[in-house]
Design an enzyme around this catalytic site. Structure first.
Site, PDB file in Angstrom:
ATOM      1  N   TYR A   1       7.007   6.650   3.825  1.00 42.40           N
ATOM      2  CA  TYR A   1       5.708   5.997   3.948  1.00 42.40           C
ATOM      3  C   TYR A   1       5.726   4.638   3.253  1.00 42.40           C
ATOM      4  CZ  TYR A   1       0.594   5.578   3.992  1.00 42.40           C
ATOM      5  OH  TYR A   1      -0.691   5.153   4.213  1.00 42.40           O
TER       6      TYR A   1
ATOM      7  N   SER B   1      -0.774  -0.396   2.505  1.00 42.52           N
ATOM      8  CA  SER B   1      -0.994   0.553   1.420  1.00 42.52           C
ATOM      9  C   SER B   1      -0.396   0.001   0.139  1.00 42.52           C
ATOM     10  CB  SER B   1      -0.330   1.892   1.753  1.00 42.52           C
ATOM     11  OG  SER B   1      -0.309   2.753   0.625  1.00 42.52           O
TER      12      SER B   1
END
Length: 272
Positions: free
Chosen positions: A175, A162
């Protein structure tokens, strides 16, 4: 006539074609029942790969298998419902993969999850669960798959990371930590396993139109802020991530390893 090291034109044409195909290769894709994982499964199948599909929910997995069998009746598609955050399930996945034939050619670590909170508000169970799902699952599945991948002269692992692992976004610190570690894991394994014929790469998506992102993007103000930071002025589609993943699996990318390709509409390159 001078000797040509390139071979007859017909052979060259076949080589060029095969560089952009995955016929006869067996790929294992996690998180394959929806969103980016489903798009990856469809893309690899279209390129000729046989697929082992893993996700937690069995019904959508079986729907995917039936769809792909209808489209590509000469290929093999199998599914297994399992939770990659559970180590017993991870071992069962690789035992299942080993039973399918002559090793693996491709592993796509796509499964992931998140809970977005301020850093001080996470419970220990929450942040540990995110690490298990996003990072430890990819590390352990890669390690378990190593003997199967090493059976081939050239195989590939692709990790779905990501942009949050490369810069600050509002998805929460945990995250971002897991994805940053995944990117570094990609670089380290690429160097360590190159001698085994295993290439290891990653992709780093920005906002992609999936069920998981539908909540945040439903806020008009937030949606506008996302577009303002995205030079291409739109949200990405799962198929656009799948295309990048597929390239990293293809023989055409045989000299690419340790890389992380951003699929972000220019987000990471945006200035002021």
């Amino acid at each position: 006539m001078p000797h040509s090291s390139q071979g007859p034109p017909g052979i060259l044409r076949r080589m060029a074609t095969n560089r952009w195909r995955l016929d006869g290769q067996l790929a294992l894709v996690t998180g394959a029942s929806a969103g980016i994982g489903l798009a990856i499964a469809r893309e690899l199948a279209a390129l000729g790969a046989d697929l082992l599909l893993v996700a937690r929910n069995e019904d959508p997995l079986q729907d995917t298998v039936e769809e792909l069998e209808t489209l590509y009746p000469d290929q093999s598609f199998r599914a297994m419902a399992a939770d990659v955050a559970d180590d017993e399930d991870r071992q069962a996945i690789l035992d299942w993969a080993e039973d399918q034939g002559d090793g693996l050619s491709i592993l796509v670590n796509n499964a992931g999850g998140n809970v977005t909170r301020p850093a001080v508000d996470y419970t220990e169970d929450e942040w540990r669960s995110i690490f298990e799902t996003n990072l430890f699952s990819a590390f352990e599945l890669s390690r378990y798959a190593h003997p199967l991948l090493a059976r081939h002269a050239s195989s590939a692992i692709v990790n779905v990371g990501s942009v949050s692992g490369l810069t600050h976004v509002r998805s929460g610190v945990v995250y971002g930590m897991t994805k940053a570690a995944m990117h570094q894991m990609t670089r380290n394994l690429a160097c360590e396993w190159a001698a085994d014929g295993i290439r290891v790469n990653a992709v780093a998506p920005w906002y992609i139109r999936t069920r998981r992102t539908s909540g945040p993007l439903a806020d008009p103000d937030y949606y506008d802020q996302v577009l303002e930071r995205t030079p291409m002025r739109r949200i990405g589609e799962p198929e656009e991530v799948a295309g990048a993943v597929a390239y990293l699996c293809l023989p055409a990318s045989s000299y690419v390893t340790g890389e992380c390709i951003a699929v972000d509409g220019g987000f990471l390159r945006y200035g002021f």
